[in-house]
Write a protein that holds these residues in place. Sequence first.
Motif, short mmCIF file in Angstrom:
data_model
loop_
_atom_site.label_atom_id
_atom_site.label_comp_id
_atom_site.label_asym_id
_atom_site.label_seq_id
_atom_site.Cartn_x
_atom_site.Cartn_y
_atom_site.Cartn_z
N VAL A 92 0.76 -1.60 -0.19
CA VAL A 92 0.16 0.30 -0.32
C VAL A 92 0.64 0.93 -0.03
CG1 VAL A 92 -1.80 1.44 1.51
CG2 VAL A 92 -2.16 -1.32 0.79
N LEU A 93 2.24 0.95 0.63
CA LEU A 93 3.06 2.18 0.97
C LEU A 93 3.48 3.14 -0.02
CD1 LEU A 93 4.62 1.59 3.93
CD2 LEU A 93 3.01 3.60 3.88
N ILE A 94 4.24 1.11 -1.72
CA ILE A 94 4.02 2.18 -2.43
C ILE A 94 4.08 2.04 -3.91
CG2 ILE A 94 6.75 0.55 -1.82
CD1 ILE A 94 6.71 -2.04 -3.39
N SER A 95 2.83 1.79 -3.63
CA SER A 95 2.04 2.04 -4.90
C SER A 95 0.45 2.26 -4.47
CB SER A 95 1.37 0.24 -5.69
OG SER A 95 0.70 -0.08 -6.21
N ASN A 96 0.08 3.63 -4.98
CA ASN A 96 -0.83 3.79 -5.25
C ASN A 96 -2.44 3.56 -5.97
OD1 ASN A 96 -1.05 4.76 -7.79
ND2 ASN A 96 -0.27 7.27 -7.40
N GLY A 97 -1.72 1.97 -6.89
CA GLY A 97 -2.52 1.40 -8.05
C GLY A 97 -2.04 1.58 -9.15
N ASN A 98 -1.40 2.18 -9.93
CA ASN A 98 -0.50 2.51 -10.52
C ASN A 98 0.95 2.43 -10.64
OD1 ASN A 98 0.19 4.89 -9.90
ND2 ASN A 98 -1.07 5.96 -11.54
N GLY A 99 1.83 1.53 -9.96
CA GLY A 99 2.70 1.55 -9.52
C GLY A 99 3.35 2.35 -9.31
N ALA A 100 3.32 4.15 -8.74
CA ALA A 100 3.70 5.13 -8.24
C ALA A 100 3.40 5.23 -6.54
CB ALA A 100 3.00 5.88 -9.18
N ALA A 101 4.05 5.61 -6.42
CA ALA A 101 3.76 6.15 -4.34
C ALA A 101 2.77 6.91 -4.11
CB ALA A 101 5.29 6.52 -4.38
N PRO A 102 2.61 6.37 -3.38
CA PRO A 102 1.06 7.15 -2.69
C PRO A 102 1.41 8.72 -2.69
CG PRO A 102 1.63 5.94 -1.23
CD PRO A 102 2.98 5.60 -2.12
N SER A 103 0.12 9.44 -2.58
CA SER A 103 0.48 10.69 -2.60
C SER A 103 -0.36 11.12 -0.98
CB SER A 103 -0.85 11.72 -3.28
OG SER A 103 -1.10 13.23 -2.38
N VAL A 104 0.85 11.88 -0.44
CA VAL A 104 0.61 11.91 1.18
C VAL A 104 0.46 13.25 1.56
CG1 VAL A 104 1.74 9.32 1.63
CG2 VAL A 104 3.19 11.84 1.57
N GLY A 105 -0.16 14.08 0.67
CA GLY A 105 -0.06 15.05 0.98
C GLY A 105 0.82 16.01 1.86
N ASP A 106 0.12 16.12 2.91
CA ASP A 106 1.93 17.87 3.38
C ASP A 106 2.64 16.51 4.66
OD1 ASP A 106 1.66 20.03 2.27
OD2 ASP A 106 -0.47 20.25 3.65
N SER A 107 2.27 15.96 4.38
CA SER A 107 2.49 14.16 5.77
C SER A 107 3.70 14.05 5.00
CB SER A 107 1.35 13.64 5.86
OG SER A 107 1.54 12.53 7.23
N ASP A 108 4.39 13.36 6.63
CA ASP A 108 5.22 12.99 6.05
C ASP A 108 5.67 11.52 5.95
OD1 ASP A 108 5.98 12.27 8.82
OD2 ASP A 108 7.59 13.42 8.95
N HIS A 109 4.13 10.41 6.37
CA HIS A 109 4.38 9.48 6.37
C HIS A 109 2.70 9.12 6.28
CE1 HIS A 109 1.49 11.17 10.06
NE2 HIS A 109 1.32 9.73 9.79
N TYR A 110 2.66 8.00 5.85
CA TYR A 110 1.25 7.08 5.12
C TYR A 110 0.14 8.45 6.25
CZ TYR A 110 -1.97 4.71 2.73
OH TYR A 110 -2.98 3.98 2.05
N PRO A 111 -1.02 8.91 5.93
CA PRO A 111 -2.02 9.28 6.61
C PRO A 111 -2.30 7.97 6.94
CG PRO A 111 -1.44 10.96 4.78
CD PRO A 111 -0.39 9.47 4.57
N ILE A 112 -2.94 8.13 8.71
CA ILE A 112 -3.87 6.73 8.75
C ILE A 112 -5.41 7.06 8.18
CG2 ILE A 112 -4.60 8.18 11.20
CD1 ILE A 112 -4.39 5.88 12.46
N GLU A 113 -5.55 8.24 7.85
CA GLU A 113 -6.74 8.50 7.21
C GLU A 113 -7.39 7.37 5.59
OE1 GLU A 113 -6.20 11.88 9.96
OE2 GLU A 113 -4.68 10.85 7.89
N LEU A 114 -5.94 7.35 5.33
CA LEU A 114 -6.05 7.05 4.06
C LEU A 114 -5.55 5.54 4.18
CD1 LEU A 114 -2.90 8.29 1.71
CD2 LEU A 114 -5.30 8.53 1.60
N LEU A 115 -5.56 5.15 5.69
CA LEU A 115 -5.85 2.94 5.84
C LEU A 115 -7.20 2.83 6.24
CD1 LEU A 115 -5.08 0.75 6.55
CD2 LEU A 115 -3.91 1.54 8.81
N GLU A 116 -7.61 4.84 6.64
CA GLU A 116 -9.30 3.94 7.29
C GLU A 116 -10.24 4.21 5.44
OE1 GLU A 116 -12.88 5.68 9.75
OE2 GLU A 116 -11.15 6.85 9.65
N ARG A 117 -9.88 5.19 4.91
CA ARG A 117 -9.98 4.59 3.19
C ARG A 117 -10.01 3.56 2.76
NH1 ARG A 117 -9.34 9.29 -0.67
NH2 ARG A 117 -7.22 7.92 -0.63
#
Length: 170
Positions: free
Chosen positions: A15-40
């Motif tokens: 999940v951290l290394i791909s947003n579904g198309n092989g690119a790194a996920p957009s984490v916005g202004d966060s320096d880590h993977y936001p828990i909100e994205l995991l909740e989604r």
Amino acid sequence: MPDFDLTLNIDFYDVLISNGNGAAPSVGDSDHYPIELLERIIRRAAANGFTSINFRVDYVGWVGINGSPGRDKPVHYELFMRTLDAYDPLRAAIDLSHKHGLRCYAWLTPLDNVGREPRWQGERHVFQSTFSFEHPEYHLCSRDGKDRFGVYCFGYSEVRDYMLRHVRNV
């Protein structure tokens, strides 16, 4: 509730290394993977009829959810390490699964500990644990013994003990 279980496997590292198309996920202004994205992800699973989550908790011989000593930290991927510093992904997955009416189970895999390529020699592969690197004799190999494969041979008590230590640390 349906008369069957529908389970979603979440490999958090993937999940951290791909947003579904092989690119790194957009984490916005966060320096880590936001828990909100995991909740989604978990919220969508519940909305689509899933009843449980299998949440992967190990990577390269390291049970990253609790910083178990003696494990290899996958420091080659900074987003992963910063996320582990920010929160416990398994604890979050359990809490979010329950919040959305799902069961959550810890999932371990023996595959990425050994590496993916059968013919690497001498240098440690990025997907290989220290235990695997130091003990190539525990890898499955071809009948002629020339090629090692990216899977442990569970015929060795040392391999079983190594994997059981993972389970005990979850």
